[in-house]
Design an enzyme around this catalytic site. Structure first.
Site, PDB file in Angstrom:
ATOM      1  N   ASP A 105     -10.542  -8.822 -12.287  1.00  0.00           N
ATOM      2  CA  ASP A 105     -11.447  -9.966 -12.254  1.00  0.00           C
ATOM      3  C   ASP A 105     -13.031  -9.715 -13.138  1.00  0.00           C
ATOM      4  O   ASP A 105     -13.479  -8.810 -12.603  1.00  0.00           O
ATOM      5  CB  ASP A 105     -10.948 -11.536 -12.079  1.00  0.00           C
ATOM      6  CG  ASP A 105     -10.937 -12.653 -12.426  1.00  0.00           C
ATOM      7  OD1 ASP A 105     -12.243 -12.636 -13.923  1.00  0.00           O
ATOM      8  OD2 ASP A 105      -9.714 -13.660 -12.904  1.00  0.00           O
ATOM      9  N   LYS A 110       3.903  -3.183   3.491  1.00  0.00           N
ATOM     10  CA  LYS A 110       2.949  -3.637   2.405  1.00  0.00           C
ATOM     11  C   LYS A 110       3.834  -4.773   1.632  1.00  0.00           C
ATOM     12  O   LYS A 110       5.026  -4.709   1.610  1.00  0.00           O
ATOM     13  CB  LYS A 110       2.840  -2.596   1.220  1.00  0.00           C
ATOM     14  CG  LYS A 110       2.771  -2.956   0.120  1.00  0.00           C
ATOM     15  CD  LYS A 110       2.316  -1.505  -0.653  1.00  0.00           C
ATOM     16  CE  LYS A 110       3.391  -1.832  -2.012  1.00  0.00           C
ATOM     17  NZ  LYS A 110       3.565  -2.438  -3.472  1.00  0.00           N
ATOM     18  N   ARG A 119      12.050   1.819  -0.729  1.00  0.00           N
ATOM     19  CA  ARG A 119      13.624   2.452  -0.979  1.00  0.00           C
ATOM     20  C   ARG A 119      14.280   2.537   0.043  1.00  0.00           C
ATOM     21  O   ARG A 119      15.333   2.554   0.327  1.00  0.00           O
ATOM     22  CB  ARG A 119      14.396   1.639  -1.941  1.00  0.00           C
ATOM     23  CG  ARG A 119      13.981   0.794  -3.373  1.00  0.00           C
ATOM     24  CD  ARG A 119      14.011   1.078  -4.608  1.00  0.00           C
ATOM     25  NE  ARG A 119      12.555   1.695  -5.089  1.00  0.00           N
ATOM     26  CZ  ARG A 119      12.987   1.700  -6.347  1.00  0.00           C
ATOM     27  NH1 ARG A 119      14.269   1.888  -7.102  1.00  0.00           N
ATOM     28  NH2 ARG A 119      11.203   2.682  -6.450  1.00  0.00           N
ATOM     29  N   LYS A 175      -3.654  -6.244  -5.293  1.00  0.00           N
ATOM     30  CA  LYS A 175      -4.977  -5.032  -6.948  1.00  0.00           C
ATOM     31  C   LYS A 175      -5.432  -6.270  -8.232  1.00  0.00           C
ATOM     32  O   LYS A 175      -5.002  -6.824  -9.111  1.00  0.00           O
ATOM     33  CB  LYS A 175      -3.517  -5.188  -8.121  1.00  0.00           C
ATOM     34  CG  LYS A 175      -2.975  -3.776  -7.529  1.00  0.00           C
ATOM     35  CD  LYS A 175      -1.733  -3.333  -8.757  1.00  0.00           C
ATOM     36  CE  LYS A 175      -0.478  -2.183  -7.947  1.00  0.00           C
ATOM     37  NZ  LYS A 175       0.367  -2.520  -7.547  1.00  0.00           N
ATOM     38  N   THR A 191       1.141   4.706 -12.006  1.00  0.00           N
ATOM     39  CA  THR A 191       1.479   5.871 -12.672  1.00  0.00           C
ATOM     40  C   THR A 191       1.928   5.542 -13.689  1.00  0.00           C
ATOM     41  O   THR A 191       2.704   6.600 -14.160  1.00  0.00           O
ATOM     42  CB  THR A 191       2.247   6.266 -11.369  1.00  0.00           C
ATOM     43  OG1 THR A 191       2.612   4.844 -10.369  1.00  0.00           O
ATOM     44  CG2 THR A 191       1.380   6.874 -10.293  1.00  0.00           C
ATOM     45  N   ASP A 242      -1.213  -6.083  -1.305  1.00  0.00           N
ATOM     46  CA  ASP A 242      -0.714  -4.973  -2.618  1.00  0.00           C
ATOM     47  C   ASP A 242      -1.211  -6.160  -3.600  1.00  0.00           C
ATOM     48  O   ASP A 242      -0.187  -6.479  -4.199  1.00  0.00           O
ATOM     49  CB  ASP A 242       0.284  -4.016  -2.388  1.00  0.00           C
ATOM     50  CG  ASP A 242       0.372  -3.212  -4.017  1.00  0.00           C
ATOM     51  OD1 ASP A 242      -0.580  -3.202  -4.326  1.00  0.00           O
ATOM     52  OD2 ASP A 242       1.024  -2.883  -4.370  1.00  0.00           O
TER      53      ASP A 242
HETATM   54  O1  C5P Z   1      10.938   2.367  -3.638  1.00  0.00           O
HETATM   55  P1  C5P Z   1      10.021   2.571  -3.495  1.00  0.00           P
HETATM   56  O2  C5P Z   1       9.260   3.496  -2.083  1.00  0.00           O
HETATM   57  O3  C5P Z   1       9.658   3.817  -5.449  1.00  0.00           O
HETATM   58  O4  C5P Z   1       8.902   2.026  -3.681  1.00  0.00           O
HETATM   59  C1  C5P Z   1       7.325   2.692  -3.758  1.00  0.00           C
HETATM   60  C2  C5P Z   1       6.037   1.515  -4.311  1.00  0.00           C
HETATM   61  O5  C5P Z   1       4.982   1.323  -4.295  1.00  0.00           O
HETATM   62  C3  C5P Z   1       6.836  -0.354  -4.378  1.00  0.00           C
HETATM   63  O6  C5P Z   1       5.973  -1.074  -3.757  1.00  0.00           O
HETATM   64  C4  C5P Z   1       5.811   0.112  -5.688  1.00  0.00           C
HETATM   65  O7  C5P Z   1       5.505  -0.935  -6.532  1.00  0.00           O
HETATM   66  C5  C5P Z   1       4.714   0.779  -5.284  1.00  0.00           C
HETATM   67  N1  C5P Z   1       3.767   2.342  -6.556  1.00  0.00           N
HETATM   68  C6  C5P Z   1       4.236   2.815  -6.565  1.00  0.00           C
HETATM   69  N2  C5P Z   1       3.530   3.543  -8.090  1.00  0.00           N
HETATM   70  C7  C5P Z   1       1.929   3.643  -8.170  1.00  0.00           C
HETATM   71  C8  C5P Z   1       1.765   2.133  -6.835  1.00  0.00           C
HETATM   72  C9  C5P Z   1       2.240   1.375  -6.201  1.00  0.00           C
HETATM   73  O8  C5P Z   1       5.718   3.209  -6.638  1.00  0.00           O
HETATM   74  N3  C5P Z   1       1.475   4.173  -9.192  1.00  0.00           N
END
Ligand code: C5P
Length: 233
Positions: free
Chosen positions: A65, A33, A212, A62, A120, A60
Site C-alpha cells: 500500500d 506461518k 501439507r 504481504k 511463483t 504472512d
Molecule cells: O502446503 P504447501 O507446502 O504447498 O504450502 C506452502 C505454503 O507456502 C503455503 O502457505 C503457500 O501459500 C506459501 N507460498 C508458496 N509459494 C509462494 C509463496 C508462498 O507456496 N511463492
C-alpha cells in the site's frame, strides 16, 4: 544464522490450528506461518495466543500500500508480537523503508521483515504481457531483492532455485525463505517447481516453509522431524 523449518498453518480457523499444534510434544514449539485466511478468520488474537504459548510466528500478510499506511499497519503488527513479517517488494523502496520504520519498537528491536519479489504464480509470460515488466523473471527477482536490501529489509521469500541468485546478488547474510518443499517420495499437490529439504539447504535456503507435507501427514510430528533432519547439516 540458524536454519529452521516453518510450518505453514493453512487452516481455516483457530480450533483447527490449535488441534494441529496440540499433536506436538509440550516442549516442541515450531516456527509457524499464519497466512491471510487464518488471520482474517481468527484475528490478531491468534498471534498473541500462540506467542504466549511459546511459538515463533511468521505473519504472512504481504502488505502492499502507500508508505504511510504500511508504516502504521506494521506498527500494529509489531505490537502483537510476530517474529517475521512480509511486504510485496513491488510497493517500492520508500514503502519498504516505511515498513521497517513502523515495525521498529521504541527499544530498537523489531521482527524480521522479508519481501515477496514475484509470486511463483506469476509466469514469465504474465510478467511481460500483463504486468508489462520488460526484463526476465530472474533479473526482476534479483532487482527486487536488491531493492529490499537497500530499504533495510532482512531478506526475501523466493523459490529455493532462486535462493542462490539472491545470495550472490545480496550477500550470504540476506535471508531466503523458501516454500515449494516436498519430500522426494511424496505427492507434489499443486506445487509445480518443488525442492526437497536437503536440496533447499544445498541451494542456500535459510528457512523452508512447509505446509501439507506436515499438516496433511498421518503423523505430522514425524514429518516435521524428518524435515528438520533433512534440512539440517
Ligand atoms: O502446503 P504447501 O507446502 O504447498 O504450502 C506452502 C505454503 O507456502 C503455503 O502457505 C503457500 O501459500 C506459501 N507460498 C508458496 N509459494 C509462494 C509463496 C508462498 O507456496 N511463492
Amino acid at each position: 544464522m540458524k536454519r529452521d523449518v516453518i510450518i505453514a498453518c493453512d487452516f481455516s480457523g483457530k480450533e483447527a490450528v490449535m488441534d494441529f499444534l496440540g499433536r506436538f510434544p509440550e516442549d516442541c514449539k515450531p516456527f509457524v506461518k499464519i497466512g491471510m485466511e487464518l488471520f482474517y478468520a481468527a484475528g490478531p488474537d491468534i498471534v498473541m495466543e500462540l506467542k504466549a504459548k511459546g511459538y515463533r510466528i511468521f505473519l504472512d500478510l504481504k502488505l502492499h500500500d502507500i508508505p504511510n499506511t504500511v508504516k502504521k499497519a506494521m506498527s500494529v503488527i509489531s505490537s502483537i508480537g510476530a517474529d517475521m513479517v512480509n511486504v510485496h517488494a513491488g510497493g517500492g523502496i520508500a514503502m519498504m523503508k516505511a515498513a521497517v520504520e513502523g515495525l521498529t519498537r521504541p527499544d530498537g528491536s523489531r521482527p524480521l521483515i522479508i519481501a515477496v519479489t514475484q509470486l511463483t504464480s506469476t509466469s514469465e509470460e504474465m510478467l511481460h504481457g500483463e504486468l508489462l515488466i520488460g526484463p526476465g523473471m530472474e533479473e526482476t527477482i534479483v532487482k527486487y531483492a536488491l531493492n529490499a536490501k537497500e530499504a533495510g529489509l532482512d531478506g526475501v521469500v523466493c523459490s529455493p532455485r532462486e535462493a542462490a541468485l539472491v545470495k550472490a546478488a545480496c550477500g550470504s547474510g540476506f535471508i531466503t525463505v523458501t516454500p515449494g518443499i516436498r519430500f522426494a517420495d511424496a505427492a507434489k499437490d499443486d506445487q509445480v517447481r518443488i525442492t526437497t529439504p536437503a536440496d533447499a539447504r544445498r541451494l542456500g535456503s535459510d528457512y523452508i516453509v512447509v505446509g501439507r507435507p506436515i499438516t496433511a501427514a498421518p503423523d505430522p510430528v514425524a514429518s516435521y522431524n524428518r524435515c528438520l533432519n533433512e534440512f539440517a547439516d
